[in-house]
Design a protein around this motif. Structure first.
Motif, short mmCIF file in Angstrom:
data_model
loop_
_atom_site.label_atom_id
_atom_site.label_comp_id
_atom_site.label_asym_id
_atom_site.label_seq_id
_atom_site.Cartn_x
_atom_site.Cartn_y
_atom_site.Cartn_z
N LEU A 86 5.90 -0.37 28.09
CA LEU A 86 6.73 -0.92 27.18
C LEU A 86 5.97 -0.68 25.67
O LEU A 86 4.72 -0.49 25.49
N LEU A 87 7.00 -0.57 24.65
CA LEU A 87 6.55 -0.37 23.09
C LEU A 87 7.24 -1.26 22.25
O LEU A 87 8.59 -1.47 22.40
N ILE A 112 1.92 -0.79 26.13
CA ILE A 112 1.34 -1.69 27.00
C ILE A 112 2.04 -1.18 28.45
O ILE A 112 3.16 -1.02 28.48
N PRO A 113 1.43 -1.75 29.61
CA PRO A 113 2.11 -1.31 30.70
C PRO A 113 3.09 -2.66 30.59
O PRO A 113 3.01 -3.56 30.20
N LEU A 114 4.33 -2.11 31.32
CA LEU A 114 5.58 -2.89 31.53
C LEU A 114 4.82 -4.13 32.09
O LEU A 114 4.50 -4.41 33.36
N PRO A 274 -2.24 -7.11 17.07
CA PRO A 274 -3.29 -6.46 17.93
C PRO A 274 -2.99 -6.39 19.29
O PRO A 274 -2.10 -7.32 19.74
N ARG A 275 -3.48 -5.50 19.92
CA ARG A 275 -2.73 -5.22 21.49
C ARG A 275 -3.20 -6.31 22.31
O ARG A 275 -2.26 -7.00 23.30
N ALA A 276 -4.51 -7.12 22.01
CA ALA A 276 -4.44 -8.10 23.17
C ALA A 276 -3.66 -9.47 22.83
O ALA A 276 -3.29 -10.12 23.90
N GLU A 277 -3.12 -9.58 21.56
CA GLU A 277 -2.24 -10.74 21.21
C GLU A 277 -1.01 -10.22 21.82
O GLU A 277 -0.29 -11.30 22.24
#
Ligand code: NAP
Length: 328
Positions: A86-87, A112-114, A274-277
């Motif tokens: 997913l983007l 990120i993974p779906l 950010p990716r984690a959020e």
């Protein structure tokens, strides 16, 4: 070869978006190549396609700030062929070719993974709009807004962000007041969980620096006078999450609500978040969103329809979300 929407700008044709066929060799640089399964049409995509806002930074551009797809080839350590991904955002569809195409090549760090629990289509039904609504809900929570404190105002309620904000807040037990210019859609908003519907005209004109305290929290996707009036009527210690500018980019307010009532204005950005959020927001979407509402909120269109629908969306004629089946 693959189908795509392409935006071009030059002295001969001016600014135009068209549906066309491209060669895979034309794809931009990136360490992950994927087959796009679904994309969406967001407000920002509509600005890009119509040229009504300075969204596109490089030409030619494939628009589409969201995509869900399947990895075909990867040099990224995080993904391998066959993975579903997913983007959302990261400037894709603005400065790097985006999701309104059957193929994409991207930087693996943007993917990120779906999220578990979502199909590609469901993830696109949520899209940047739903993920932004969740970032806004998380901001209210972070600032201590709880359901017991009172009413939460959601502006632009029939739009993508607004629809998801109403649905998420209601599911979490908040009393939601939905502001809209389309009162004829009241049944839809009630189905999503709105307790009361108000006319957006009550918020969209210049108002007083401070008004009667009403909102424990606000999720605003409009900006301009609506945001100023929302802040002016927010209760002592309340929080206003600001995430959009559908009415205007201006903010004609005073500092009064902030310095006299301790109101917090929380800025929401989905693009560079950010990716984690992001992963945390999608995990909360998987937990808190009633997926049964997605059919109510969403309509599916084919790739070629994205161009005419962009004008409709900017004219405020689209209810909820548009999922784009790029293979249709
Ligand atoms: N911060 C971020 O990362 C982020 C992420 C996503 C979106 N956004 C922004 O959030 C906004 C909404 O996005 P969206 O995808 O939800 O768009 P959308 O689906 O087009 O919804 C916007 C809604 O705003 C209302 N509206 C439109 N024009 C208006 C006007 N002139 N005055 C008052 N209300 C108006 C309409 O709601 P009613 O019909 O109910 O009145 C419309 O449905 C956009 O500005 C978008 O760029 C920001």
């Amino acid at each position: 070869m693959f189908k795509a929407i392409l935006i071009e700008k030059d002295d001969v044709v001016g600014y135009r978006a068209r549906s066309t066929t491209l060669d895979e060799a034309q794809l931009p640089e990136g360490d992950v190549t994927l087959r796009v399964d679904c994309s969406t049409l967001n407000y920002k995509d509509a600005l890009a396609i119509t040229g009504k806002g300075p969204v596109v930074r490089k030409f030619p551009m494939v628009p589409g700030i969201d995509l869900a797809g399947t990895v075909e080839a990867s040099a990224s350590p995080d993904f391998k062929a066959g993975d579903q991904v997913l983007l959302n955002g990261w400037g894709v569809g603005e400065q790097h070719w985006g999701g309104l195409a059957q193929k994409a090549r991207l930087d693996g760090r943007w993917l990120i993974p779906l999220p578990r629990g979502f199909t590609a289509r469901q993830a696109m039904a949520v899209g940047t709009a739903g993920y932004t609504a969740m970032l806004s809900v998380l901001a209210l929570e972070r600032h201590g807004v709880t359901p017991e404190q009172g009413e939460i105002l959601v502006t632009g309620a029939n739009g993508g962000v607004g629809s998801f904000a109403v649905a998420l807040l209601a599911r979490l037990g908040y009393q939601v007041v939905a502001s809209t210019g389309r009162p004829e859609q009241a049944d839809y908003l009630k189905k999503l969980g709105a307790g009361e519907i108000i006319d957006r005209a009550t918020l969209s004109e210049p108002g007083r620096p401070l008004a009667r305290e009403r909102w424990a929290g606000v999720i605003d996707s409009l900006g301009s006078h609506t945001l100023a009036n929302a802040c002016a009527a927010t209760r002592y210690g309340g929080t206003v999450a600001t995430c959009g500018l559908a009415q205007g980019m201006d903010f004609p307010a005073t500092v009064a609500p902030f310095i006299l009532r301790g109101v917090t204005l929380a800025g929401i950005d989905s693009v560079m978040c950010p990716r984690a959020e992001r992963i945390a927001a999608w995990e909360r979407l998987a937990r808190d969103l009633d997926l049964a509402l997605l059919d109510e909120i969403t309509r599916e269109i084919g790739l070629d329809e994205a161009i005419p629908m962009a004008g409709e969306l900017l004219a405020g004629k689209v209810r909820g979300r548009l999922v784009v089946d790029v293979n249709r």
